[in-house]
Design an enzyme around this catalytic site. Structure first.
Site, PDB file in Angstrom:
ATOM      1  N   TRP A 187       5.997  -3.325   0.402  1.00 32.93           N
ATOM      2  CA  TRP A 187       5.830  -3.780   1.785  1.00 32.93           C
ATOM      3  C   TRP A 187       6.716  -4.970   2.091  1.00 32.93           C
ATOM      4  O   TRP A 187       7.375  -5.017   3.141  1.00 32.93           O
ATOM      5  CB  TRP A 187       4.364  -4.072   2.102  1.00 32.93           C
ATOM      6  CG  TRP A 187       3.565  -2.803   2.100  1.00 32.93           C
ATOM      7  CD1 TRP A 187       2.592  -2.449   1.207  1.00 32.93           C
ATOM      8  CD2 TRP A 187       3.705  -1.688   2.996  1.00 32.93           C
ATOM      9  NE1 TRP A 187       2.124  -1.186   1.503  1.00 32.93           N
ATOM     10  CE2 TRP A 187       2.778  -0.700   2.580  1.00 32.93           C
ATOM     11  CE3 TRP A 187       4.516  -1.427   4.093  1.00 32.93           C
ATOM     12  CZ2 TRP A 187       2.643   0.530   3.244  1.00 32.93           C
ATOM     13  CZ3 TRP A 187       4.388  -0.205   4.752  1.00 32.93           C
ATOM     14  CH2 TRP A 187       3.457   0.757   4.328  1.00 32.93           C
TER      15      TRP A 187
ATOM     16  N   ASP B 225       1.684 -11.177   5.536  1.00 27.74           N
ATOM     17  CA  ASP B 225       1.257  -9.818   5.869  1.00 27.74           C
ATOM     18  C   ASP B 225      -0.053  -9.589   5.101  1.00 27.74           C
ATOM     19  O   ASP B 225      -0.044  -9.399   3.888  1.00 27.74           O
ATOM     20  CB  ASP B 225       2.336  -8.819   5.443  1.00 27.74           C
ATOM     21  CG  ASP B 225       1.908  -7.356   5.630  1.00 27.74           C
ATOM     22  OD1 ASP B 225       0.743  -7.111   6.009  1.00 27.74           O
ATOM     23  OD2 ASP B 225       2.738  -6.465   5.379  1.00 27.74           O
TER      24      ASP B 225
ATOM     25  N   LYS C  61      -6.774  -0.600   7.196  1.00 21.98           N
ATOM     26  CA  LYS C  61      -7.188  -0.763   5.807  1.00 21.98           C
ATOM     27  C   LYS C  61      -8.599  -1.350   5.756  1.00 21.98           C
ATOM     28  O   LYS C  61      -9.503  -0.792   5.174  1.00 21.98           O
ATOM     29  CB  LYS C  61      -6.233  -1.675   5.030  1.00 21.98           C
ATOM     30  CG  LYS C  61      -4.719  -1.397   5.106  1.00 21.98           C
ATOM     31  CD  LYS C  61      -4.318   0.001   5.055  1.00 21.98           C
ATOM     32  CE  LYS C  61      -2.845   0.383   5.101  1.00 21.98           C
ATOM     33  NZ  LYS C  61      -1.782  -0.531   5.049  1.00 21.98           N
TER      34      LYS C  61
HETATM   35  C1  LIG Z   1      -0.268  -0.335   5.426  1.00 21.80           C
HETATM   36  C2  LIG Z   1       0.558  -1.558   5.362  1.00 21.80           C
HETATM   37  C3  LIG Z   1       1.605  -1.805   6.269  1.00 21.80           C
HETATM   38  C4  LIG Z   1       2.073  -0.781   7.281  1.00 21.80           C
HETATM   39  O1  LIG Z   1       1.267  -0.663   8.340  1.00 21.80           O
HETATM   40  P1  LIG Z   1       1.628   0.345   9.538  1.00 21.80           P
HETATM   41  O2  LIG Z   1       0.425   0.215  10.381  1.00 21.80           O
HETATM   42  O3  LIG Z   1       1.807   1.719   8.945  1.00 21.80           O
HETATM   43  O4  LIG Z   1       2.851  -0.140  10.172  1.00 21.80           O
HETATM   44  C5  LIG Z   1       2.288  -3.000   6.183  1.00 21.80           C
HETATM   45  N1  LIG Z   1       1.979  -3.905   5.233  1.00 21.80           N
HETATM   46  C6  LIG Z   1       0.996  -3.683   4.337  1.00 21.80           C
HETATM   47  C7  LIG Z   1       0.705  -4.720   3.309  1.00 21.80           C
HETATM   48  C8  LIG Z   1       0.264  -2.511   4.369  1.00 21.80           C
HETATM   49  O5  LIG Z   1      -0.710  -2.294   3.466  1.00 21.80           O
END
Ligand SMILES: *Cc1c(COP(=O)(O)O)cnc(C)c1O
Length: 368
Positions: free
Chosen positions: A101, A175, A199
């Site tokens: 990521w 993030d 998530k």
């Molecule tokens: C799932 C995830 C993303 C991507 O998210 P999207 O909604 O598909 O853009 C970005 N960063 C992390 C750490 C993730 O787990």
């Protein structure tokens, strides 16, 4: 109601109580005669849902008053562009790459500014975190980006770096997509936090963004208005139509979180205690096994996403088929890592982890 245990990395399992409440309110929210999906985002009904959700997440995460809470669209990946559009001023930014990521964040930032690779865990195949003291932070960087929980590699920061102590004045961007609300956050170390909802919060479609006020109003001219943090903040996340139903579902999850108690703890602190216990149960089992293993260094193992491997990968398909039969869903690992992955977010009770261990032991015996 007995449902299977769902270990999906995302979109992920949600608390059953939340789904049941949404089902009960589906066609008529609170006597309004409307589904939440059918309401004007500017009407008093939806505004009350929105304001409650915002207040609840502020309380749950103890977000200080000088941070704005935004509900945006585009997910975590869009934020990889939206952050540099808002914060970079087209100049240098530091990125610490600790898995897939943050690797994506590093690459995307290059469209808008000059990302500098301050550190990378690539040498260890992202099974360790580079120590902050070793990061090569740039003078005058506009921000430092980290992914605090790498969903694919199962690597998590156990505490946030103190950039000031490392000689950087830059705001920290985190993030937190895959561990938001699983543990507390030290806001004194954060400039911007963002995460997609799917998530640990609710359905896909809404992105939670928490921004320190002094970072608003510096967007590049080319930044789309709907993605300019200041525009979004000035309109209370209603510059454009927000993802109303996803916000409603997120709000139900926030209410569920507020009801959780564990010993002397409640809310996020209660979840943190449960998440520690769940992760310990699973990692201890893996560490004592010769049939299964996890390769991540102990000091940075994720409490949320646990990749694991069978010593003999030719048994993977049989393992997954048997798991499904035993009511244990979506355990297949990410294709870039292989093996298995158990995502054990807030909505996964410890009984689900125990059921997984029982199955793993039983499967091992059938393979003898
Ligand atoms: C799932 C995830 C993303 C991507 O998210 P999207 O909604 O598909 O853009 C970005 N960063 C992390 C750490 C993730 O787990």
């Amino acid at each position: 109601m007995n449902r299977p245990f769902n270990f999906s990395a995302g979109p992920a399992a949600m608390p059953l109580e939340v789904l049941q409440q949404a089902a009960a309110e589906m066609t008529d929210w609170n006597g309004s005669g409307m589904s939440v999906m059918e309401m004007s985002h500017r009407g008093k009904e939806f505004i009350s849902i929105y304001e409650q959700a915002e207040a609840d997440v502020r309380e749950l995460l103890a977000v200080p008053a000088h941070f704005k809470i935004l509900f945006m669209q585009g997910g975590g990946l869009a934020e990889n562009a939206i952050v540099p559009l808002n914060l970079s001023r087209g100049e240098t930014v530091d990125v610490v790459v600790t898995g897939s990521w943050s690797e994506k964040s590093y690459k995307e930032a290059g469209k808008y500014c000059t990302p500098h690779l301050a550190a990378t865990g690539a040498d260890s195949h992202f099974t360790t975190l580079p120590a902050p003291a070793q990061w090569q932070l740039s003078k005058g960087a506009q921000y430092v980006h980290i992914c605090t929980n790498e969903t694919i590699h199962g690597v998590e920061f156990q505490s946030l770096p103190d950039l000031k102590a490392l000689g950087s004045d830059a705001p920290l961007v985190i993030d937190f997509s895959s561990h938001v609300l699983s543990r507390s956050i030290d806001w004194s170390k954060v400039g911007v936090a963002f995460g997609g909802a799917q998530k640990n919060i609710g359905p896909a479609g809404v992105t939670l963004v928490i921004v320190r006020e002094d970072l608003l109003g510096h967007a590049l001219k080319v930044c789309p208005s709907a993605f300019d943090y200041k525009t979004v903040a000035d309109h209370g996340s209603m510059y454009n139509t927000p993802p109303t139903y996803s916000i409603y579902m997120a709000g139900l999850t926030f209410q569920w979180l507020k009801r959780q108690k564990e010993g002397q703890w409640s809310g996020v602190a209660a979840m943190a205690q449960r998440n520690i216990a769940k992760a310990k149960l699973l990692y201890d089992f893996l560490d004592n096994s010769s049939f299964y293993s996890n390769k991540v260094a102990h000091d940075c193992r994720s409490r949320m996403n646990v990749p694991f491997f069978l010593a003999d990968a030719s048994r993977n398909d049989a393992f997954l088929a048997g798991a499904k039969e035993a009511g244990l869903l979506q355990l297949k690992g990410h294709k870039s890592v292989g093996g298995m992955r158990a995502s054990i977010y807030n909505a996964m009770p410890i009984e689900g982890v125990q059921a997984l261990l029982n199955y793993m032991q039983a499967f091992e015996r059938t393979q003898a």
